[in-house]
Design an enzyme around this catalytic site. Structure first.
Site, PDB file in Angstrom:
ATOM      1  N   VAL A  94     135.056  27.067  -5.845  1.00 55.18           N
ATOM      2  CA  VAL A  94     135.639  26.186  -4.840  1.00 55.18           C
ATOM      3  C   VAL A  94     135.017  26.420  -3.460  1.00 55.18           C
ATOM      4  O   VAL A  94     135.147  27.500  -2.895  1.00 55.18           O
ATOM      5  CB  VAL A  94     137.164  26.376  -4.750  1.00 55.18           C
ATOM      6  CG1 VAL A  94     137.756  25.474  -3.678  1.00 55.18           C
ATOM      7  CG2 VAL A  94     137.812  26.095  -6.092  1.00 55.18           C
ATOM      8  N   CYS A 101     140.554  45.467  -6.553  1.00 56.52           N
ATOM      9  CA  CYS A 101     141.059  45.871  -7.871  1.00 56.52           C
ATOM     10  C   CYS A 101     139.989  46.610  -8.664  1.00 56.52           C
ATOM     11  O   CYS A 101     140.282  47.383  -9.553  1.00 56.52           O
ATOM     12  CB  CYS A 101     141.498  44.647  -8.647  1.00 56.52           C
ATOM     13  SG  CYS A 101     142.693  43.674  -7.755  1.00 56.52           S
TER      14      CYS A 101
END
Lengths: 67, 340
Positions: free
Chosen positions: B105, B181
């Site tokens: 995107v 993460c």
């Protein structure tokens, strides 16, 4: 000195004088943070000039990117 | 009459009227990782009218510990996350119109994606995309909900154009790198906690109960037993380029020329072709096979192991993930060597 940080009582060395030093103490100096001192949000440019004193209520939120 | 939503309509702040509203709403979910799969499952079970889910990545084994819509076969087959999520979501609730896009995107894509959307949910893993979402939200006056987590920590904030400060007001600068993460790990309850905050605020917006919105920046650390909520309304800046009195939406123009991106903490570089194109994956697999290296494919992508260190994944839209490097120049050279 004793501070109330994020709802918990935390003992911090008396050498910690400003909000900037407090953030360094918690190793948050490189993070983008929002700091609330005694219910007032601080402007980021004022972190260095704002002193912390015994009994202050401080909320610290740092931004992370993971998701 | 199906009693599928009975426990939700019994909940007074939603009721039959709220359920009707939920069933008419369209949510755009950007990212189908940990937060994305959690948000998607909850909204689809709640009977949202339409869910558009967009993701640029594919399922890997390290995702299965927390990305709740995926199973082992998705990782083995390297299914694009958007496709794997769509399949599972349709099994969960066939009444919901689920639309999936395997897509990176940027400005061009987001302008098309937001058409007719009532709410945008952030489930991305980077601030570039979030600031893009933030600008489009202000431009089209669509609320969005920020969520992020790492380790046992997480935070969330609901941005309502015209009412609350925007993410650009709160950040002032774009956070660089930091913990992700992939570098410090994450436990699934941290994900679930952020999902709980995001979905609850989403439901309030979808049933148009704006009074109930939290209006606070919330954060927690589940391992350290900390919880914080700050009223940030005073952080709204008149001079903000995204939501102030003279907005220029800086991130809608800045991001559009980026054709390469280092995926945070992943040792991976993404390369987008100058123009989107449809790749004949069969043909490509055959060509790559002839150049040596190990090739396998599914209907959505080709996986090409160049050597022990480097691997490329080529998607149908021409996007390539070069694994095994953080160096854009090296990634580009591999890209051109094998793909022209």
């Amino acid at each position: 000195m004793k501070l109330h940080i994020n709802g918990e009582s935390v003992e911090v060395p008396n050498s910690v004088d400003s909000v900037t030093e407090l953030l360094t103490h918690f190793q948050l100096q490189d993070k983008v943070v929002i700091v609330e001192l005694n219910k007032h949000i601080l402007e980021k440019e004022n972190h260095a000039l704002t002193t912390v004193t015994d009994g202050d209520r401080i909320e610290i939120v740092h931004f992370v990117g993971g998701g | 009459m199906s009693d599928r939503y009975s426990r939700q309509t019994l909940f007074a702040p939603i009721g039959e009227k709220g359920q009707e509203l939920i069933s008419q709403k369209h949510v755009l979910l950007i990212g189908a990782g940990a937060l994305g799969t959690g948000n998607a499952e909850a909204l689809v079970r709640a009977g949202i009218g339409k869910l558009t889910i967009v993701d640029r990545d594919y399922v890997e084994w390290s995702n299965l510990q927390r990305q709740q819509l995926y199973h082992e076969a998705d990782a083995t087959n390297r299914m694009p996350k958007a496709i794997a999520a769509e399949k599972r979501l349709k099994e969960i609730n066939s009444e919901v119109d689920v639309v999936a896009h395997v897509m990176d995107v940027t400005t061009e894509e987001i302008e098309l994606l937001v058409e007719g959307v009532d709410l945008i949910l952030d489930a991305t893993d980077n601030f570039d995309t979030r600031l893009l979402v933030n600008d489009i939200s202000q431009k089209h006056q669509i609320p969005w909900i920020y969520g992020a987590c790492v380790g046992s920590y997480g935070l969330s904030y609901t941005i309502f154009p015209g009412k609350t400060p925007c993410l650009n007001c709160l950040l002032e600068t774009v956070p660089l790198g930091g913990a992700t993460c992939d570098t410090v790990g994450i436990i699934s309850p941290a994900v679930q906690m952020v999902v709980a905050y995001q979905v609850t605020e989403a439901l309030k917006i979808l049933v148009e109960d704006d009074e109930a919105l939290r209006n606070k920046l919330v954060s927690f650390d589940l391992w350290k037993n900390q919880h914080t909520a700050i009223n940030v309304s005073k952080a709204k800046k008149e001079s903000c380029k995204s939501c102030g009195s003279e907005p220029t939406y800086p991130y809608l123009s800045a991001g559009s020329h980026t054709k390469t991106a280092v995926l945070c903490g992943r040792d991976t570089v993404q390369i987008r072709p100058p123009e989107p194109k449809e790749i004949n994956l069969e043909q490509l697999a055959e060509t790559l096979q002839n150049q040596g290296g190990k090739v396998d494919q599914n209907p959505f992508l080709v996986n090409f192991s160049i050597n022990d260190e480097h691997r490329m994944v080529i998607f149908q839209d021409g996007r390539v993930l070069v694994h095994g490097t953080k160096d854009i120049a090296e990634a580009k050279s591999l890209y051109h060597r094998y793909l022209g």
